[in-house]
Design an enzyme around this catalytic site. Structure first.
Site, PDB file in Angstrom:
ATOM      1  N   HIS A  41       0.881  -1.285   0.216  1.00  0.00           N
ATOM      2  CA  HIS A  41       0.207   0.261  -0.095  1.00  0.00           C
ATOM      3  C   HIS A  41       0.826   0.932   0.219  1.00  0.00           C
ATOM      4  O   HIS A  41       1.665   1.212   0.609  1.00  0.00           O
ATOM      5  CB  HIS A  41      -0.698   0.278   1.331  1.00  0.00           C
ATOM      6  CG  HIS A  41      -2.044   0.961   0.879  1.00  0.00           C
ATOM      7  ND1 HIS A  41      -1.734   2.006   1.605  1.00  0.00           N
ATOM      8  CD2 HIS A  41      -3.157   0.941   0.877  1.00  0.00           C
ATOM      9  CE1 HIS A  41      -3.775   3.086   1.204  1.00  0.00           C
ATOM     10  NE2 HIS A  41      -3.634   2.495   1.101  1.00  0.00           N
ATOM     11  N   GLU A  63      -3.465   2.001  -6.983  1.00  0.00           N
ATOM     12  CA  GLU A  63      -4.302   3.429  -6.425  1.00  0.00           C
ATOM     13  C   GLU A  63      -2.641   4.416  -6.701  1.00  0.00           C
ATOM     14  O   GLU A  63      -2.092   4.267  -6.269  1.00  0.00           O
ATOM     15  CB  GLU A  63      -4.509   3.083  -4.815  1.00  0.00           C
ATOM     16  CG  GLU A  63      -3.601   2.597  -4.143  1.00  0.00           C
ATOM     17  CD  GLU A  63      -2.631   2.190  -2.938  1.00  0.00           C
ATOM     18  OE1 GLU A  63      -3.374   2.575  -2.041  1.00  0.00           O
ATOM     19  OE2 GLU A  63      -1.324   1.344  -2.823  1.00  0.00           O
TER      20      GLU A  63
END
Length: 251
Positions: A96, A168
């Site tokens: 992430h 993302e």
């Protein structure tokens, strides 16, 4: 175009939640009737995993960790993949942007973790994405493909059955800025083409590529309508009942 693979709606709770707020939210998830084929994933903090395991009854959901290291040992403050498996967790989010930005996880570190997780039998949501500076410098393709190729270099072709990619754009996380459906589709298509050319057309056809970055109930359906968007990795909105609407948008 061929039919889309099974979608995924993943809730990344990050470092949020109290016993009371989680019990309330899980109750909402339990009462939500999901009538289509979708894999729902919820990633609580390590501390809250047992609570969610005890309370979550909706059969559409699996529980994921938000991060992990490969092996147990003298690593104070960490949680390893064997420990997660021992408590019945078989999904993990890796790479992430917050791990990359705040904890120095390089492409190489992320790739190694993804490889280890696959070897240990996990389903992995592997995150990639560019910063605002990189997008403005027209480096989006270069960045996401180098992140993806670093992961691919450490995986066997079979291991891709356990990998979900999550695009993302870092500039859209928690900022309220959302990539337009066209911007997101452009990157998702680029990723799928790269996988098709470098790993195999069969892998590319089955690969789920999720979008993450200020996804909410208002924009989810428009994003999901794009051919190469296979679901979502949701932050803030997954801490609210609104997550139900995002799941429903993957019909």
């Amino acid at each position: 175009m061929s039919a889309k693979p099974q979608p995924i709606a993943a809730a990344n709770w990050k470092c949020n939640g109290t016993t009371a707020s989680i019990e309330k939210l899980v109750q909402v998830f339990n009462e939500h009737t999901i009538s289509h084929d979708v894999q729902c994933v919820v990633a609580p903090t390590f501390v809250h995993i047992p609570l969610v395991q005890a309370k979550l009854r909706n059969p559409k959901y699996v529980i994921s960790a938000e991060n992990a290291i490969a092996k147990s040992g003298a690593f104070t403050g960490e949680v390893s993949m064997p420990i997660l498996k021992d408590i019945g967790v078989h999904w993990v989010i890796l790479g992430h942007s917050e791990r990359r930005t705040y904890y120095g996880e390089t492409d190489e570190i992320v790739a190694q973790k993804v490889s280890e997780a696959c070897k240990q039998g996990f389903m992995v949501i592997a995150c990639i994405g560019e910063t605002l500076q990189q997008r403005e410098a027209n480096q989006t393709a270069k960045v996401v493909l180098s992140q993806t190729s670093a992961i691919a270099a450490k995986l066997t072709k079979d291991a891709w059955n356990q990998v979900v990619l999550a695009y993302e754009p870092v500039w859209a996380i928690g900022t309220g800025k959302v990539a337009t459906p066209e911007q997101a589709q452009e990157v998702h298509l680029l990723l799928r083409k790269w996988v098709s050319e470098n790993i195999g057309t069969d892998v590319a056809a089955k690969l789920r590529i999720l979008y993450g970055g200020s996804v909410n109930a208002a924009n989810a359906a428009t994003l999901y309508a794009k051919p190469d968007i296979n679901g979502f990795l949701v932050g803030g909105a997954s801490l609210k009942p609104e997550f139900r609407d995002i799941i429903d948008a993957t019909r």
